[in-house]
Design a protein around this motif. Structure first.
Motif, short mmCIF file in Angstrom:
data_model
loop_
_atom_site.label_atom_id
_atom_site.label_comp_id
_atom_site.label_asym_id
_atom_site.label_seq_id
_atom_site.Cartn_x
_atom_site.Cartn_y
_atom_site.Cartn_z
N UNK A 1 1.03 -0.98 0.36
CA UNK A 1 0.01 -0.38 0.07
C UNK A 1 0.49 0.84 -0.58
N UNK A 2 0.40 2.01 -0.82
CA UNK A 2 1.34 3.35 -0.84
C UNK A 2 0.69 4.58 0.40
N UNK A 3 2.25 4.97 0.89
CA UNK A 3 1.51 5.28 2.22
C UNK A 3 2.38 6.98 2.17
N UNK A 4 1.58 8.17 2.51
CA UNK A 4 2.48 8.57 2.39
C UNK A 4 3.49 8.81 3.81
N UNK A 5 4.57 9.99 3.88
CA UNK A 5 5.45 9.31 4.77
C UNK A 5 5.60 10.91 5.39
N UNK A 6 5.33 10.72 6.37
CA UNK A 6 4.56 9.84 7.79
C UNK A 6 3.89 9.43 7.17
N UNK A 7 3.50 7.55 7.65
CA UNK A 7 1.67 7.22 7.37
C UNK A 7 0.76 7.58 8.07
N UNK A 8 -0.37 7.96 7.92
CA UNK A 8 -1.23 8.69 9.34
C UNK A 8 -1.41 7.57 10.30
N UNK A 9 -1.55 7.00 9.79
CA UNK A 9 -0.66 5.38 11.86
C UNK A 9 -0.43 4.97 11.09
N UNK A 10 0.50 4.70 12.42
CA UNK A 10 2.11 4.33 12.59
C UNK A 10 1.93 2.59 13.57
N UNK A 11 1.88 3.22 14.39
CA UNK A 11 1.86 1.38 15.62
C UNK A 11 0.51 1.96 16.34
N UNK A 12 -0.39 1.74 16.92
CA UNK A 12 -1.44 1.33 16.95
C UNK A 12 -1.55 0.71 18.34
N UNK A 13 -1.72 1.83 19.78
CA UNK A 13 -1.43 0.99 21.00
C UNK A 13 -3.23 1.13 21.40
N UNK A 14 -3.26 0.13 21.91
CA UNK A 14 -4.46 0.44 23.01
C UNK A 14 -4.60 -0.08 23.74
N UNK A 15 -4.99 0.44 24.81
CA UNK A 15 -4.95 0.72 26.67
C UNK A 15 -5.76 -0.06 26.97
N UNK A 16 -5.97 -1.23 27.73
CA UNK A 16 -7.76 -1.75 28.29
C UNK A 16 -6.96 -2.53 30.36
N UNK A 17 -8.00 -2.98 30.93
CA UNK A 17 -7.77 -3.44 32.08
C UNK A 17 -8.41 -5.07 32.10
N UNK A 18 -8.37 -5.65 32.96
CA UNK A 18 -8.50 -6.44 32.69
C UNK A 18 -9.12 -7.25 34.36
N UNK A 19 -10.10 -7.11 34.42
CA UNK A 19 -10.72 -6.63 36.28
C UNK A 19 -10.60 -8.20 36.59
#
Length: 118
Positions: free
Chosen positions: A77-95
């Motif tokens: 996929x041709x992406x711009x530099x920098x790409x809109x999304x790089x690494x996607x972090x998801x924070x969540x809790x385990x109760x």
């Protein structure tokens, strides 16, 4: 017995995100996250085994980091530099460490969503 799993769907191509890298961190108050696991998703966009299970699954805060940019560049996929999304972090809790926590990601180069799956 509780477990933590993940699954990534490539919404641009309508397929599992085979080959995407994923890192799992344990988050502690006032500290940087501690890397617990690093893996590459299989042909079905899933980890080959639970990320955590049994006694390894403890209540607390966690972060999954998905290598979205590298995955899409790898797919050509041709992406711009920098790409809109790089690494996607998801924070969540385990109760409840006795429960199954499934954290799916639906991703394109420009958007993502998640939810607690089953």
């Amino acid at each position: 017995m509780g477990k933590l799993t993940t699954h990534v769907l490539d919404t641009m191509h309508g397929s599992p995100a085979a080959g995407m890298s994923v890192m799992l961190y344990r988050l502690e108050a006032g500290q940087a996250g501690r890397l617990i696991k690093q893996l590459t998703l299989n042909h079905d966009g899933r980890a080959d085994a639970p990320l955590l299970e049994g006694e390894a699954l403890q209540p607390g805060r966690y972060r999954l980091v998905f290598g979205v940019e590298a995955y899409f560049r790898g797919r050509g996929v041709a992406l711009p530099e920098p790409a809109f999304l790089g690494e996607v972090p998801l924070d969540f809790g385990i109760a409840d460490a006795a429960s199954h926590y499934h954290v799916p990601l639906l991703a394109s180069p420009w958007a993502y969503s998640t939810y607690r799956g089953s």
